[in-house]
Design a protein around this motif. Structure first.
Motif, PDB file in Angstrom:
ATOM      1  N   ALA A   3       0.982  -1.125  -0.024  1.00 48.63           N
ATOM      2  CA  ALA A   3       0.060   0.086  -0.031  1.00 48.63           C
ATOM      3  C   ALA A   3       1.021   1.152  -0.085  1.00 48.63           C
ATOM      4  CB  ALA A   3      -0.900   0.010   1.217  1.00 48.63           C
ATOM      5  N   TRP A  40      -1.611   5.334   4.165  1.00 49.87           N
ATOM      6  CA  TRP A  40      -1.315   4.763   5.491  1.00 49.87           C
ATOM      7  C   TRP A  40      -2.190   5.700   6.483  1.00 49.87           C
ATOM      8  CZ3 TRP A  40       3.177   1.598   7.523  1.00 49.87           C
ATOM      9  CH2 TRP A  40       3.629   0.548   6.567  1.00 49.87           C
ATOM     10  N   GLU A  46       0.686  -3.832   8.246  1.00 51.50           N
ATOM     11  CA  GLU A  46       1.484  -3.554   7.058  1.00 51.50           C
ATOM     12  C   GLU A  46       2.859  -3.617   7.421  1.00 51.50           C
ATOM     13  OE1 GLU A  46       0.405  -2.770   3.935  1.00 51.50           O
ATOM     14  OE2 GLU A  46      -1.608  -3.128   4.499  1.00 51.50           O
ATOM     15  N   TRP A  69      -6.534  -2.675   3.328  1.00 52.46           N
ATOM     16  CA  TRP A  69      -5.934  -2.610   2.169  1.00 52.46           C
ATOM     17  C   TRP A  69      -6.750  -2.849   1.035  1.00 52.46           C
ATOM     18  CZ3 TRP A  69      -5.836  -7.215  -0.345  1.00 52.46           C
ATOM     19  CH2 TRP A  69      -5.982  -8.370   0.428  1.00 52.46           C
TER      20      TRP A  69
END
Length: 407
Positions: free
Chosen positions: A140, A145, A156, A239
């Motif tokens: 990502a 974030w 992550e 995500w």
């Protein structure tokens, strides 16, 4: 030829990893004598029942698992299974070596897990080794974030750390070096494999659809009524980017439209709170987790798929939507970016969240207001799936690849 396939995950009638393992093996067995290494704990009974119902004479299964850890699902589906997978790969080498002495394989092919950062010890056999398609190199973008919860950020970070550790594993580099040919699912994974010194590499999707599924989905009428329905389908995880789709729908502010969200997951409450905050609760419906058949019935009643995933190696739902004649709006990331073209949908750049939401909203507006564009994209999507993403075509392609490799 005599082909040895490694498919840790393999099950008929499934999507994702199990579906990749089963369908590649079954299709390749139309051309060659195939032995498949897989686990008994999840799928042996299902595989044997399917083979009794629909025999595949050239397809043979070799089941084994760790003697001290027979249930791979024990100690968790994530970390525990990944450790089991690694140890099973070591065991697979010794099983395969004994089989090779008896059968003399022409080629071996690692199919599942679809993961570039773990080794396949079958590459050590003295015959050509094909790796992939493998994925998992997607991340990502950091700018996105800011929307993640603390737990999601930890996920992550942990995912990136595990992947980095895998890249340091000398056996992963040996696997890469020993591979006669490598297939990657996405550009991100390909870039990481290039850094390992791999050159004979091509990007192809991991996913496919059966001839039966394509035939059924092709019968869906391309809708031209109102309200125009956008639909997102999948697990409600950070995500998957469904929060971006919901924000874009609110920003588009289109009359006579609805947004359906199908799936369950830990982000469900946050997404419903976001819908309330944006004042669009009356136009957004959460259906929860549904069986595949009911999910496809909702797709049949929808006009456009919205799939703003931030790191999908695959993206089966995009193939299903295209086969059903539905345009796809996705981010220009991961597996969906490989599947979707300008003729079949919109691939939105993912520079930062506000830009992505604004561009997603513009795509929604354009498709909602232009039935002819929906029709042309839907028809192009059906053609693309038929020509590239049926398991039958994928099997034909692997047959060609195998002959080239052995030659």
């Amino acid at each position: 030829m005599k082909i040895l396939i490694s498919a840790y995950s393999c099950e008929p009638g499934m999507g994702s990893e199990p579906g990749v393992g089963w369908n590649v093996a079954r299709e390749v067995a139309k051309y060659h004598e195939v032995w498949v290494l897989t686990r008994p704990d999840e799928s042996k009974d299902i595989i044997e029942t399917e083979l009794e119902r629909n025999p595949v004479p050239n397809l043979h299964f070799v089941y084994f698992t760790l003697p001290f850890w027979q249930d791979s699902r024990k100690w968790g589906h994530s970390g525990g299974m990944q450790l089991h997978y690694y140890l099973w790969q070591i065991q697979a080498y010794f099983v395969a070596r004994r089989l090779h002495q008896q059968i003399s394989f022409d080629l071996t092919h690692h199919v599942t897990f679809v993961k570039y950062s773990s080794p396949s010890f079958l590459s050590l056999l003295p015959i050509p080794f094909v790796w992939g398609p493998v994925g998992g190199g997607e991340s990502a973008p950091k700018a996105f974030w800011q929307d993640f919860s603390l737990k999601a950020k930890i996920y992550e970070i942990a995912r990136s750390l595990v992947r980095w550790l895998g890249e340091q594993d000398p056996f992963v580099h040996i696997t890469a070096k020993k591979s006669v040919l490598v297939r990657a699912t996405t550009k991100d994974t390909a870039d990481r494999l290039y850094q390992m010194g791999i050159s004979n590499l091509k990007i192809i999707p991991e996913s496919g659809l059966s001839t039966e599924d394509i035939g059924k989905l092709s019968q869906y009428q391309i809708l031209n009524d109102v309200p125009v329905r956008f639909i997102s389908m999948g697990r409600l995880l950070h995500w998957k980017g469904f929060h971006l789709g919901i924000r874009a729908f609110a920003e588009a502010n289109l009359p006579n439209t609805e947004y359906w969200v199908v799936g369950g997951g830990v982000e469900g409450d946050r997404l419903q709170a976001l819908v309330q905050e944006l004042g669009i609760a009356q136009k957004v419906k959460f259906w929860g987790k549904l069986p595949r058949e009911k999910t496809l019935e909702l797709l049949k009643k929808s006009h456009i798929l919205v799939h703003p995933s931030l790191h999908d190696s695959g993206g089966w739902v995009c193939m299903e939507a295209m086969a059903a004649g539905r345009p796809v709006i996705c981010l220009d990331l991961g597996g969906p970016a490989v599947q979707v073209t300008a003729e079949t949908g919109f691939k939105i750049p993912a520079d930062e969240p506000a830009q992505a939401v604004a561009d997603l909203a513009l795509a929604m507006i354009q498709l909602a207001k232009d039935p002819q564009l929906r029709l042309s994209m839907g028809q192009a999507g059906r053609q693309r799936v038929k020509e590239n993403f049926s398991w039958q075509v994928i099997g034909e392609n692997w047959n060609t690849v195998y002959h080239q490799v052995v030659k």
